[in-house]
Design a protein around this motif. Structure first.
Motif, PDB file in Angstrom:
ATOM      1  N   TYR A  89      -1.416   1.831   4.336  1.00 15.24           N
ATOM      2  CA  TYR A  89      -2.200   1.016   3.412  1.00 15.24           C
ATOM      3  C   TYR A  89      -2.718   1.908   2.284  1.00 15.24           C
ATOM      4  CZ  TYR A  89      -5.875  -2.110   1.648  1.00 15.24           C
ATOM      5  OH  TYR A  89      -6.667  -2.903   0.846  1.00 15.24           O
TER       6      TYR A  89
ATOM      7  N   ASN B 224       1.489   5.808 -10.315  1.00  9.28           N
ATOM      8  CA  ASN B 224       2.143   5.090  -9.218  1.00  9.28           C
ATOM      9  C   ASN B 224       3.204   5.954  -8.529  1.00  9.28           C
ATOM     10  OD1 ASN B 224       0.659   2.750  -9.792  1.00  9.28           O
ATOM     11  ND2 ASN B 224       2.191   2.042 -11.264  1.00  9.28           N
TER      12      ASN B 224
ATOM     13  N   ASP C 231       1.243   0.173  -3.897  1.00  2.63           N
ATOM     14  CA  ASP C 231       1.375  -1.261  -4.066  1.00  2.63           C
ATOM     15  C   ASP C 231       0.611  -1.638  -5.317  1.00  2.63           C
ATOM     16  OD1 ASP C 231       1.406  -3.981  -3.999  1.00  2.63           O
ATOM     17  OD2 ASP C 231       0.422  -4.207  -2.035  1.00  2.63           O
ATOM     18  N   THR C 232       1.334  -1.860  -6.409  1.00  2.00           N
ATOM     19  CA  THR C 232       0.684  -2.097  -7.703  1.00  2.00           C
ATOM     20  C   THR C 232      -0.036  -3.445  -7.751  1.00  2.00           C
ATOM     21  OG1 THR C 232       2.772  -2.958  -8.563  1.00  2.00           O
ATOM     22  CG2 THR C 232       2.287  -0.626  -8.953  1.00  2.00           C
ATOM     23  N   THR C 233       0.148  -4.298  -6.742  1.00  2.00           N
ATOM     24  CA  THR C 233      -0.561  -5.573  -6.710  1.00  2.00           C
ATOM     25  C   THR C 233      -1.923  -5.440  -6.026  1.00  2.00           C
ATOM     26  OG1 THR C 233       0.388  -6.252  -4.586  1.00  2.00           O
ATOM     27  CG2 THR C 233       1.636  -6.767  -6.587  1.00  2.00           C
ATOM     28  N   THR C 234      -2.154  -4.269  -5.372  1.00  2.00           N
ATOM     29  CA  THR C 234      -3.427  -4.053  -4.667  1.00  2.00           C
ATOM     30  C   THR C 234      -4.437  -3.442  -5.614  1.00  2.00           C
ATOM     31  OG1 THR C 234      -2.252  -3.684  -2.598  1.00  2.00           O
ATOM     32  CG2 THR C 234      -4.528  -2.942  -2.707  1.00  2.00           C
TER      33      THR C 234
ATOM     34  N   LYS D 212       3.867   4.401  -0.439  1.00  2.00           N
ATOM     35  CA  LYS D 212       4.146   4.042  -1.827  1.00  2.00           C
ATOM     36  C   LYS D 212       2.933   3.282  -2.357  1.00  2.00           C
ATOM     37  CE  LYS D 212       6.497  -0.308  -0.693  1.00  2.00           C
ATOM     38  NZ  LYS D 212       7.747  -1.112  -0.884  1.00  2.00           N
TER      39      LYS D 212
END
Length: 463
Positions: A429, A341, A459-462, A457
């Motif tokens: 994105y 990440n 997006d750890t939810t994607t 950055k």
């Protein structure tokens, strides 16, 4: 001018072949030293001892600076891939390194020129030889002659050190661990050159060569030889057979970890550091270095974390295998799950697409570490397909005909099938792809590229 000190390289072959042993041929190659000297004088290079000596000398004239500029423009950098090997598993062929190899192997610039015909154009080769001829007396005057006595003693001391410490045994250690073989008839040519007024030094290995500067005041041969073996371990890794390379790639692909792709990209450098800066240095010094083993945290931290695993395989005389790879990935998952990440880590291995060539320089400015990089200044179906096939972080900057290009990208990646975008709106994105690498998309309207890059950055939810 060549000074040679030969050290027997440990022979790993059968008793029937023990009569013929390859060698470590430790030498000073003036031709290589002059090449490195001129290369370091060029304007893109940071401040260094060679440049400092030149700038304060009588040779710092318009004429010689013009020749340095001419050196910068020489077309000597071409490369080719060994396409049958898994990507990143084998170093590409590089003409600059082949030229340096020939500088080391020959004793005159005329011989070098004849051996190097075909690597670059004849016009370029003649210009290079002319430049090296011109700068040879300058190099002697500014660098070699003032340091000659110390440097020649260092070469003799290095030979004695290598024999006393049995450093060639570590070559055999690497062969066993990496499951690699080496042709006994090919010597390892090791070329050193003096580096005055310096705190650090540089080193590089390619083909059957190791080259390194030696600080004129140094006597820390433990560090020097551990760095040398680090670089040689890269060569041993590179020389793994095609079947071994494919097996290693398969082990990573079969591992279910979401981190396996980036663990694979880190493997080569982490292994060389664990073996060279960890194991070899510890044996030579008598104790493990408590400091960082590498100046890039991801490599250093992983090498130190995996050191017990590597050390156990060396003790057991076992080659790296699927169990080793799985244990290595588990160490990555357990101790460094956040790395996939972190932008600095992700952008260290990148494939860039943009129709503005200046964007590539902007990416290098924001993310200066780039161990593996590819770039292409066209966004087409073929360029997107080519990027898709390469297991690196993918970054695409769309700034022209935005709707068409974004639609084209969506069609190429199944992961984007349900992705909705507004082509007239600026955005960034990211998504994790099926090959477990990250794709970053920038839709640029008016904001400068440098600003948009800093917004990237994960997006750890994607998913």
């Amino acid at each position: 001018m060549i000074y040679r000190f030969t050290v027997l390289l440990f022979c790993f072959c059968t008793a029937a072949l023990m009569a013929q042993k390859p060698v470590f041929d430790i030498k000073y190659s003036e031709q290589l030293a002059v090449f490195v000297f001129v290369q370091n004088l060029s304007s893109p290079n940071p401040e260094n001892p060679f440049k400092a000596a030149f700038l304060k000398s009588a040779y710092n004239t318009k004429e010689y600076n013009g020749l340095i500029t001419a050196f910068d423009t020489l077309a000597i950098d071409y490369s080719y891939q060994f396409t049958e090997y898994p990507y990143v598993s084998k170093m590409p062929g590089m003409t600059r390194e082949l030229l340096k190899k020939n500088l080391i192997a020959t004793t005159s610039l005329q011989e070098f020129k004849l051996r190097s015909l075909g690597l670059v154009t004849n016009v370029t080769l003649n210009e290079l030889v002319s430049l090296l001829t011109t700068f040879t007396p300058i190099y002697r005057k500014l660098i070699y002659e003032p340091n000659k006595i110390k440097f020649e003693k260092q070469l003799a001391d290095l030979t004695a050190y290598s024999q006393a410490k049995n450093t060639t045994d570590y070559f055999d250690t690497g062969l066993v661990f990496y499951h690699t073989t080496w042709d006994d008839s090919i010597p390892f040519e090791i070329a050193f050159y003096p580096l005055p007024n310096a705190k650090g030094f540089t080193a590089q290995a390619f083909y059957n060569n190791f080259i390194s500067a030696i600080q004129t005041e140094t006597t820390d041969y433990d560090e020097l030889f551990s760095v040398m073996l680090h670089e040689i371990f890269h060569i041993i890794y590179d020389e793994q057979s095609l079947s071994v390379k494919k097996d290693i790639q398969r082990y990573f692909k079969e591992n279910p970890s979401q981190n396996s792709a980036y663990a694979y990209l880190l493997l080569n450098e982490a292994l060389a550091t664990a073996l060279g800066n960890g194991y070899v240095y510890g044996k030579l010094k008598g104790e493990i270095d408590p400091n960082r083993w590498y100046n890039w945290k991801y490599i250093s931290d992983m090498a130190q974390q995996m050191y017990p695993l590597v050390s156990q395989y060396i003790t057991d005389k076992k080659p790296m295998n699927q169990a080793f790879i799985n244990a290595y990935i588990q160490l990555y998952d357990t101790h460094f799950p956040e790395w996939t990440n972190e932008m600095d880590n992700l952008m260290n291995y990148r494939y860039m697409l943009s129709e503005n060539k200046s964007d590539f320089a902007e990416i290098r400015n924001v993310y200066p570490h780039g161990a593996m990089t590819e770039e292409e200044d066209a966004i087409t179906e073929s360029s997107i397909a080519k990027m898709k096939a390469i297991p690196l972080t993918k970054i695409v900057i769309v700034s022209k005909d935005n709707k068409t290009k974004l639609t084209m990208i969506r069609q190429q990646f199944p992961e984007l099938k349900n992705w909705k975008f507004e082509a007239a709106k600026e955005f960034e994105y990211t998504i994790l792809l099926r090959d477990k690498t990250r794709l970053f998309l920038i839709n640029q309207i008016s904001t400068p590229t440098s600003v948009l890059l800093k917004k990237l950055k994960v997006d750890t939810t994607t998913k």
